[in-house]
Design a protein around this motif. Structure first.
Motif: not given
Length: 274
Positions: A212-220, A233-238, A240-249
Protein backbone atom coordinates in the motif's frame (compact mmCIF):
# COMPACT_ATOMS: atom_id res chain seq x y z
CA UNK A 1 21.54 -1.64 39.10
CA UNK A 2 24.42 -1.12 36.68
CA UNK A 3 23.54 -4.32 34.82
CA UNK A 4 19.94 -3.21 34.48
CA UNK A 5 20.90 0.25 33.22
CA UNK A 6 23.30 -1.03 30.55
CA UNK A 7 20.64 -2.23 28.05
CA UNK A 8 18.77 1.06 28.40
CA UNK A 9 21.92 3.06 27.72
CA UNK A 10 22.69 0.95 24.68
CA UNK A 11 19.22 1.67 23.31
CA UNK A 12 19.49 5.45 23.70
CA UNK A 13 21.52 6.16 20.51
CA UNK A 14 19.16 4.14 18.33
CA UNK A 15 16.07 5.66 19.94
CA UNK A 16 17.51 9.16 19.53
CA UNK A 17 18.25 8.54 15.86
CA UNK A 18 14.74 7.10 15.37
CA UNK A 19 13.18 10.11 17.07
CA UNK A 20 15.14 12.75 15.16
CA UNK A 21 15.40 11.00 11.80
CA UNK A 22 11.98 9.39 11.53
CA UNK A 23 9.38 10.38 14.08
CA UNK A 24 9.83 14.16 14.00
CA UNK A 25 9.86 14.45 10.15
CA UNK A 26 6.88 12.08 9.90
CA UNK A 27 4.81 14.10 12.35
CA UNK A 28 5.82 17.31 10.62
CA UNK A 29 4.69 15.90 7.28
CA UNK A 30 1.45 14.55 8.67
CA UNK A 31 0.39 17.46 10.85
CA UNK A 32 2.50 20.52 10.01
CA UNK A 33 3.55 20.61 6.35
CA UNK A 34 4.86 23.85 4.78
CA UNK A 35 2.45 26.79 4.54
CA UNK A 36 -0.49 24.71 5.76
CA UNK A 37 -2.57 24.78 8.92
CA UNK A 38 -3.39 21.55 10.71
CA UNK A 39 -7.09 22.40 10.41
CA UNK A 40 -6.78 22.52 6.61
CA UNK A 41 -5.39 18.99 6.63
CA UNK A 42 -8.39 17.57 8.44
CA UNK A 43 -10.77 19.53 6.21
CA UNK A 44 -9.08 18.02 3.18
CA UNK A 45 -9.17 14.61 4.85
CA UNK A 46 -12.93 14.90 5.29
CA UNK A 47 -13.34 15.78 1.63
CA UNK A 48 -11.25 12.81 0.56
CA UNK A 49 -13.33 10.42 2.65
CA UNK A 50 -16.51 11.64 0.93
CA UNK A 51 -15.21 12.14 -2.62
CA UNK A 52 -16.00 9.13 -4.86
CA UNK A 53 -12.74 9.61 -6.79
CA UNK A 54 -10.60 9.49 -3.64
CA UNK A 55 -12.67 6.67 -2.16
CA UNK A 56 -12.03 4.66 -5.33
CA UNK A 57 -8.28 5.21 -4.93
CA UNK A 58 -8.40 4.13 -1.27
CA UNK A 59 -10.45 1.07 -2.16
CA UNK A 60 -8.14 0.13 -5.03
CA UNK A 61 -5.10 0.48 -2.77
CA UNK A 62 -6.61 -1.72 -0.07
CA UNK A 63 -7.91 -4.32 -2.55
CA UNK A 64 -4.63 -4.68 -4.43
CA UNK A 65 -2.72 -4.75 -1.14
CA UNK A 66 -4.91 -7.59 0.15
CA UNK A 67 -4.60 -9.53 -3.12
CA UNK A 68 -0.81 -9.18 -3.20
CA UNK A 69 -0.58 -10.15 0.47
CA UNK A 70 -2.72 -13.27 -0.06
CA UNK A 71 -0.71 -14.36 -3.10
CA UNK A 72 2.64 -13.81 -1.37
CA UNK A 73 1.60 -15.73 1.75
CA UNK A 74 -0.01 -18.60 -0.16
CA UNK A 75 3.02 -18.99 -2.41
CA UNK A 76 5.74 -18.00 0.05
CA UNK A 77 4.88 -20.15 3.07
CA UNK A 78 4.93 -23.55 1.29
CA UNK A 79 8.24 -22.62 -0.35
CA UNK A 80 9.64 -21.60 3.02
CA UNK A 81 8.35 -24.83 4.60
CA UNK A 82 9.99 -27.00 1.94
CA UNK A 83 13.28 -25.13 2.24
CA UNK A 84 13.27 -25.23 6.05
CA UNK A 85 12.57 -28.96 6.17
CA UNK A 86 14.80 -29.91 3.23
CA UNK A 87 17.76 -32.17 4.00
CA UNK A 88 19.39 -31.47 0.65
CA UNK A 89 22.80 -29.85 0.56
CA UNK A 90 21.37 -27.46 -2.01
CA UNK A 91 18.78 -26.06 0.42
CA UNK A 92 20.94 -23.05 1.24
CA UNK A 93 21.53 -22.34 -2.44
CA UNK A 94 17.81 -22.60 -3.18
CA UNK A 95 17.03 -20.22 -0.30
CA UNK A 96 19.58 -17.75 -1.64
CA UNK A 97 17.99 -17.97 -5.10
CA UNK A 98 14.53 -17.43 -3.61
CA UNK A 99 15.55 -14.19 -1.91
CA UNK A 100 18.03 -13.07 -4.58
CA UNK A 101 15.54 -10.59 -6.13
CA UNK A 102 15.85 -8.53 -2.92
CA UNK A 103 19.37 -7.67 -4.05
CA UNK A 104 18.14 -6.17 -7.32
CA UNK A 105 16.84 -2.65 -7.72
CA UNK A 106 13.08 -2.27 -7.65
CA UNK A 107 13.30 -0.07 -10.74
CA UNK A 108 15.17 -2.77 -12.67
CA UNK A 109 12.61 -5.43 -11.78
CA UNK A 110 9.71 -3.15 -12.67
CA UNK A 111 11.21 -2.26 -16.05
CA UNK A 112 11.44 -5.98 -16.68
CA UNK A 113 7.65 -6.17 -16.37
CA UNK A 114 7.35 -3.30 -18.85
CA UNK A 115 9.18 -5.45 -21.38
CA UNK A 116 7.10 -8.55 -20.61
CA UNK A 117 3.65 -6.94 -20.39
CA UNK A 118 3.96 -4.36 -23.17
CA UNK A 119 1.90 -4.66 -26.35
CA UNK A 120 5.00 -5.91 -28.13
CA UNK A 121 6.24 -7.81 -25.09
CA UNK A 122 6.90 -11.49 -24.58
CA UNK A 123 3.38 -12.39 -23.46
CA UNK A 124 1.69 -10.51 -26.30
CA UNK A 125 3.98 -12.02 -28.91
CA UNK A 126 3.45 -15.50 -27.46
CA UNK A 127 -0.34 -15.21 -27.54
CA UNK A 128 -0.41 -13.84 -31.06
CA UNK A 129 2.19 -16.36 -32.24
CA UNK A 130 0.08 -19.26 -30.93
CA UNK A 131 -2.99 -17.82 -32.59
CA UNK A 132 -4.84 -17.43 -29.30
CA UNK A 133 -5.63 -13.79 -30.07
CA UNK A 134 -5.41 -11.70 -33.21
CA UNK A 135 -4.12 -8.66 -31.37
CA UNK A 136 -1.94 -8.54 -28.27
CA UNK A 137 -4.04 -7.76 -25.18
CA UNK A 138 -3.45 -4.64 -23.14
CA UNK A 139 -1.82 -6.02 -19.99
CA UNK A 140 0.26 -2.99 -19.11
CA UNK A 141 -1.33 -0.16 -17.11
CA UNK A 142 -3.89 -2.48 -15.55
CA UNK A 143 -4.51 -3.68 -11.98
CA UNK A 144 -3.16 -7.08 -13.08
CA UNK A 145 0.17 -5.50 -13.97
CA UNK A 146 0.36 -3.85 -10.54
CA UNK A 147 -0.43 -7.13 -8.78
CA UNK A 148 2.23 -9.01 -10.77
CA UNK A 149 4.86 -6.36 -10.11
CA UNK A 150 4.13 -6.08 -6.38
CA UNK A 151 3.99 -9.86 -5.99
CA UNK A 152 7.42 -10.22 -7.54
CA UNK A 153 8.64 -7.38 -5.34
CA UNK A 154 7.45 -8.77 -2.00
CA UNK A 155 7.36 -12.55 -2.48
CA UNK A 156 11.03 -12.93 -1.41
CA UNK A 157 10.23 -10.97 1.75
CA UNK A 158 7.34 -13.32 2.53
CA UNK A 159 9.59 -16.34 1.92
CA UNK A 160 12.42 -15.23 4.18
CA UNK A 161 10.04 -14.19 6.97
CA UNK A 162 8.09 -17.45 6.79
CA UNK A 163 11.34 -19.42 6.58
CA UNK A 164 12.46 -17.90 9.88
CA UNK A 165 9.13 -18.84 11.49
CA UNK A 166 9.18 -22.45 10.22
CA UNK A 167 12.82 -22.89 11.26
CA UNK A 168 11.85 -22.15 14.87
CA UNK A 169 9.31 -25.02 14.87
CA UNK A 170 11.08 -28.14 16.12
CA UNK A 171 11.30 -30.67 13.29
CA UNK A 172 10.92 -33.40 15.94
CA UNK A 173 7.27 -32.42 16.25
CA UNK A 174 6.76 -33.44 12.63
CA UNK A 175 8.27 -36.85 13.36
CA UNK A 176 6.18 -37.22 16.49
CA UNK A 177 2.97 -36.41 14.62
CA UNK A 178 3.76 -38.87 11.84
CA UNK A 179 4.69 -41.47 14.44
CA UNK A 180 1.18 -41.10 15.87
CA UNK A 181 -0.31 -41.82 12.48
CA UNK A 182 -0.70 -38.34 10.99
CA UNK A 183 0.01 -37.93 7.30
CA UNK A 184 2.50 -35.33 6.11
CA UNK A 185 -0.35 -33.13 4.91
CA UNK A 186 -2.14 -33.30 8.25
CA UNK A 187 1.13 -32.65 10.07
CA UNK A 188 1.58 -29.53 7.98
CA UNK A 189 -1.94 -28.23 8.67
CA UNK A 190 -2.29 -29.27 12.32
CA UNK A 191 1.27 -28.81 13.63
CA UNK A 192 3.53 -26.65 11.50
CA UNK A 193 1.00 -24.09 10.30
CA UNK A 194 -0.48 -23.19 13.72
CA UNK A 195 2.96 -22.94 15.34
CA UNK A 196 4.20 -20.78 12.47
CA UNK A 197 1.17 -18.48 12.53
CA UNK A 198 2.91 -15.56 14.31
CA UNK A 199 5.60 -15.56 11.63
CA UNK A 200 3.00 -15.77 8.86
CA UNK A 201 1.21 -12.80 10.39
CA UNK A 202 4.45 -10.81 10.40
CA UNK A 203 5.05 -11.71 6.75
CA UNK A 204 1.52 -10.67 5.79
CA UNK A 205 1.88 -7.39 7.67
CA UNK A 206 5.16 -6.53 5.99
CA UNK A 207 3.84 -7.40 2.53
CA UNK A 208 0.62 -5.41 3.00
CA UNK A 209 2.45 -2.39 4.39
CA UNK A 210 4.89 -2.48 1.51
CA UNK A 211 2.14 -2.94 -1.09
CA UNK A 212 0.00 0.00 0.00
CA UNK A 213 3.00 2.33 0.30
CA UNK A 214 5.00 1.23 -2.79
CA UNK A 215 5.38 3.96 -5.38
CA UNK A 216 7.66 2.93 -8.26
CA UNK A 217 5.82 -0.24 -9.27
CA UNK A 218 2.26 1.23 -9.26
CA UNK A 219 3.53 4.34 -11.03
CA UNK A 220 5.28 2.49 -13.85
CA UNK A 221 2.87 -0.43 -14.25
CA UNK A 222 -0.45 1.16 -13.31
CA UNK A 223 -0.30 4.39 -15.27
CA UNK A 224 -2.53 7.36 -14.59
CA UNK A 225 -5.72 5.32 -14.87
CA UNK A 226 -4.98 3.09 -11.87
CA UNK A 227 -3.78 5.49 -9.23
CA UNK A 228 -2.99 4.30 -5.73
CA UNK A 229 -2.48 6.29 -2.57
CA UNK A 230 1.29 6.37 -3.05
CA UNK A 231 1.10 7.78 -6.58
CA UNK A 232 -1.59 10.21 -5.49
CA UNK A 233 0.64 11.38 -2.65
CA UNK A 234 3.48 12.00 -5.09
CA UNK A 235 1.16 13.97 -7.35
CA UNK A 236 -0.03 16.18 -4.50
CA UNK A 237 3.44 16.83 -3.09
CA UNK A 238 5.43 17.21 -6.34
CA UNK A 239 3.03 18.18 -9.13
CA UNK A 240 0.13 20.22 -7.76
CA UNK A 241 2.00 21.17 -4.54
CA UNK A 242 -1.13 20.69 -2.45
CA UNK A 243 0.40 20.05 0.97
CA UNK A 244 -2.94 19.70 2.75
CA UNK A 245 -4.03 16.95 0.35
CA UNK A 246 -0.60 15.32 0.55
CA UNK A 247 -0.73 15.20 4.35
CA UNK A 248 -4.30 13.91 4.31
CA UNK A 249 -3.24 11.13 1.92
CA UNK A 250 -0.25 10.30 4.10
CA UNK A 251 -2.53 10.14 7.15
CA UNK A 252 -4.82 7.66 5.39
CA UNK A 253 -1.85 5.48 4.43
CA UNK A 254 -0.48 5.63 7.98
CA UNK A 255 -3.82 4.71 9.53
CA UNK A 256 -4.21 1.80 7.10
CA UNK A 257 -0.79 0.38 7.95
CA UNK A 258 -1.23 0.79 11.71
CA UNK A 259 -4.74 -0.68 11.62
CA UNK A 260 -3.55 -3.76 9.76
CA UNK A 261 -0.57 -4.03 12.12
CA UNK A 262 -2.88 -3.92 15.14
CA UNK A 263 -5.16 -6.61 13.71
CA UNK A 264 -2.15 -8.73 12.75
CA UNK A 265 -0.67 -8.41 16.23
CA UNK A 266 -3.96 -9.54 17.77
CA UNK A 267 -4.14 -12.53 15.40
CA UNK A 268 -0.51 -13.40 16.10
CA UNK A 269 -1.00 -13.29 19.88
CA UNK A 270 -4.12 -15.44 19.60
CA UNK A 271 -2.27 -17.94 17.44
CA UNK A 272 0.64 -18.06 19.87
CA UNK A 273 -1.61 -18.85 22.82
CA UNK A 274 -3.66 -21.59 21.11
Amino acid sequence: MRNRATPALLLLPGLGFLLIGFLVPSLAMLLAPPRTNTADIFVRLGRMLTDPYDIAIIGRTMLLGIIVTAICVVLGFPIAYLLARSQSRWAGVLLALAIFPLLLSNVVRTFGWLVVLGSNGAIGQLLTGLGVVDEAPQLLYTPLAIVLGLTQLFLPLAIITSYSAVSQVDAGLDDAARGLGATQTRTFWDVVLPLSLPGIVVAATLVFAGSVTAYTTPYLLGGSGNRMLSTQLFSYSSVTIDWAAASATALIMTVLVFAVSAVSSAVGRKGATT
